[in-house]
Design a protein around this motif. Structure first.
Motif, PDB file in Angstrom:
ATOM      1  N   MET A   1       0.852  -1.191   0.000  1.00 16.14           N
ATOM      2  CA  MET A   1       0.000   0.000   0.000  1.00 16.14           C
ATOM      3  C   MET A   1       0.889   1.243   0.000  1.00 16.14           C
ATOM      4  SD  MET A   1      -2.972   0.878   2.705  1.00 16.14           S
ATOM      5  CE  MET A   1      -2.767   2.450   3.486  1.00 16.14           C
ATOM      6  N   THR A   2       0.599   2.172  -0.857  1.00 17.26           N
ATOM      7  CA  THR A   2       1.359   3.415  -0.873  1.00 17.26           C
ATOM      8  C   THR A   2       0.520   4.508  -0.227  1.00 17.26           C
ATOM      9  OG1 THR A   2       0.539   4.014  -3.050  1.00 17.26           O
ATOM     10  CG2 THR A   2       2.626   2.815  -2.965  1.00 17.26           C
ATOM     11  N   GLY A   3       1.163   5.625  -0.029  1.00 23.16           N
ATOM     12  CA  GLY A   3       0.484   6.748   0.603  1.00 23.16           C
ATOM     13  C   GLY A   3       1.096   7.048   1.946  1.00 23.16           C
ATOM     14  N   GLY A  23       8.562  -1.433  10.619  1.00 24.64           N
ATOM     15  CA  GLY A  23       9.452  -2.394   9.966  1.00 24.64           C
ATOM     16  C   GLY A  23      10.566  -1.729   9.193  1.00 24.64           C
ATOM     17  N   LYS A  24      11.522  -2.543   8.783  1.00 27.70           N
ATOM     18  CA  LYS A  24      12.712  -2.059   8.070  1.00 27.70           C
ATOM     19  C   LYS A  24      12.396  -1.804   6.598  1.00 27.70           C
ATOM     20  CE  LYS A  24      16.129  -3.204  11.220  1.00 27.70           C
ATOM     21  NZ  LYS A  24      15.954  -2.203  12.213  1.00 27.70           N
ATOM     22  N   GLY A  25      13.238  -0.969   5.988  1.00 19.62           N
ATOM     23  CA  GLY A  25      13.159  -0.766   4.551  1.00 19.62           C
ATOM     24  C   GLY A  25      12.082   0.194   4.085  1.00 19.62           C
ATOM     25  N   LYS A  26      11.471   0.899   5.015  1.00 17.43           N
ATOM     26  CA  LYS A  26      10.428   1.862   4.646  1.00 17.43           C
ATOM     27  C   LYS A  26      10.938   3.271   4.931  1.00 17.43           C
ATOM     28  CE  LYS A  26       6.638  -1.302   5.083  1.00 17.43           C
ATOM     29  NZ  LYS A  26       7.185  -2.455   5.740  1.00 17.43           N
ATOM     30  N   ARG A  27      10.418   4.253   4.207  1.00 12.40           N
ATOM     31  CA  ARG A  27      10.798   5.651   4.443  1.00 12.40           C
ATOM     32  C   ARG A  27      10.005   6.164   5.637  1.00 12.40           C
ATOM     33  NH1 ARG A  27       9.858  11.065   0.900  1.00 12.40           N
ATOM     34  NH2 ARG A  27      11.317  12.365   2.079  1.00 12.40           N
ATOM     35  N   VAL A  28      10.731   6.548   6.683  1.00  9.80           N
ATOM     36  CA  VAL A  28      10.103   7.051   7.902  1.00  9.80           C
ATOM     37  C   VAL A  28      10.601   8.466   8.164  1.00  9.80           C
ATOM     38  CG1 VAL A  28       9.807   6.700  10.395  1.00  9.80           C
ATOM     39  CG2 VAL A  28      10.003   4.710   8.877  1.00  9.80           C
ATOM     40  N   LEU A  67       2.627  10.242  -1.729  1.00 10.37           N
ATOM     41  CA  LEU A  67       3.967   9.873  -1.294  1.00 10.37           C
ATOM     42  C   LEU A  67       3.895   8.640  -0.404  1.00 10.37           C
ATOM     43  CD1 LEU A  67       5.725  13.225  -0.335  1.00 10.37           C
ATOM     44  CD2 LEU A  67       6.141  11.799  -2.327  1.00 10.37           C
ATOM     45  N   ASP A  68       4.838   7.734  -0.576  1.00 11.95           N
ATOM     46  CA  ASP A  68       4.885   6.531   0.251  1.00 11.95           C
ATOM     47  C   ASP A  68       5.812   6.798   1.428  1.00 11.95           C
ATOM     48  OD1 ASP A  68       4.458   4.004   1.159  1.00 11.95           O
ATOM     49  OD2 ASP A  68       5.859   3.048  -0.228  1.00 11.95           O
ATOM     50  N   VAL A  69       5.248   7.291   2.506  1.00 11.03           N
ATOM     51  CA  VAL A  69       6.061   7.650   3.666  1.00 11.03           C
ATOM     52  C   VAL A  69       5.284   7.340   4.949  1.00 11.03           C
ATOM     53  CG1 VAL A  69       5.315  10.072   3.690  1.00 11.03           C
ATOM     54  CG2 VAL A  69       7.501   9.485   4.675  1.00 11.03           C
ATOM     55  N   HIS A  70       6.022   6.907   5.944  1.00  9.54           N
ATOM     56  CA  HIS A  70       5.457   6.685   7.283  1.00  9.54           C
ATOM     57  C   HIS A  70       5.865   7.902   8.112  1.00  9.54           C
ATOM     58  CE1 HIS A  70       4.450   2.394   6.617  1.00  9.54           C
ATOM     59  NE2 HIS A  70       5.390   2.531   5.696  1.00  9.54           N
ATOM     60  N   PHE A  71       4.889   8.666   8.574  1.00  6.23           N
ATOM     61  CA  PHE A  71       5.155   9.908   9.303  1.00  6.23           C
ATOM     62  C   PHE A  71       4.800   9.706  10.767  1.00  6.23           C
ATOM     63  CE2 PHE A  71       3.813  14.000  11.044  1.00  6.23           C
ATOM     64  CZ  PHE A  71       4.990  14.713  10.855  1.00  6.23           C
TER      65      PHE A  71
END
Length: 132
Positions: A1-3, A23-28, A67-71
């Motif tokens: 899932m993106t966004g 989790g690892k490998g995600k943009r945070v 944007l695919d980001v975890h904020f």
């Protein structure tokens, strides 16, 4: 899932747990800010009060932009907790925070905005949209 996915963490340990859950490998991207005063609903940190609505507006736009980001909004605690030189936010080698508000990309020490920079919508927008 993106966004854009938004999380909130109260304190250093909660922030670490949030990172594990993402989790690892995600943009945070994390915004470190002073905790809210219960009677006013505003942060005890004046620069944080100015910066928060700017970041909120940009992340709302970022969500729309897909944007695919975890904020993560991270509340560092009250003034006394924040000023403790031993607080995890200051001693963690991946963070090494020196001031709040701080906006940073987790795992990318070079990518951060500090204090009044975060009140500049253009700088914040560029922070989210520029890939390093």
């Amino acid at each position: 899932m993106t966004g854009l996915k938004h999380y909130t963490a109260q304190g250093y340990e909660a922030f670490q747990e949030t990172l594990k859950s993402i989790g690892k490998g995600k943009r945070v991207v994390a915004l470190f800010t002073g905790s809210k005063i219960l009677t006013t609903g505003e942060s005890w940190c004046p620069d944080c009060v100015v910066a928060e609505p700017v970041v909120e507006e940009v992340i709302k736009d970022a969500a729309v932009a897909g944007l695919d980001v975890h904020f993560v909004t991270v509340f560092v605690g009250n003034r006394e907790v924040w000023r403790d030189p031993a607080v995890g936010f200051r001693t963690d080698p991946t963070l090494k925070l020196t001031c709040i508000p701080t906006l940073l990309e987790v795992g990318n020490k070079a990518k951060r905005l500090l204090e009044r920079q975060i009140a500049n919508k253009h700088l914040v927008k560029d922070f989210f949209t520029e890939e390093d």
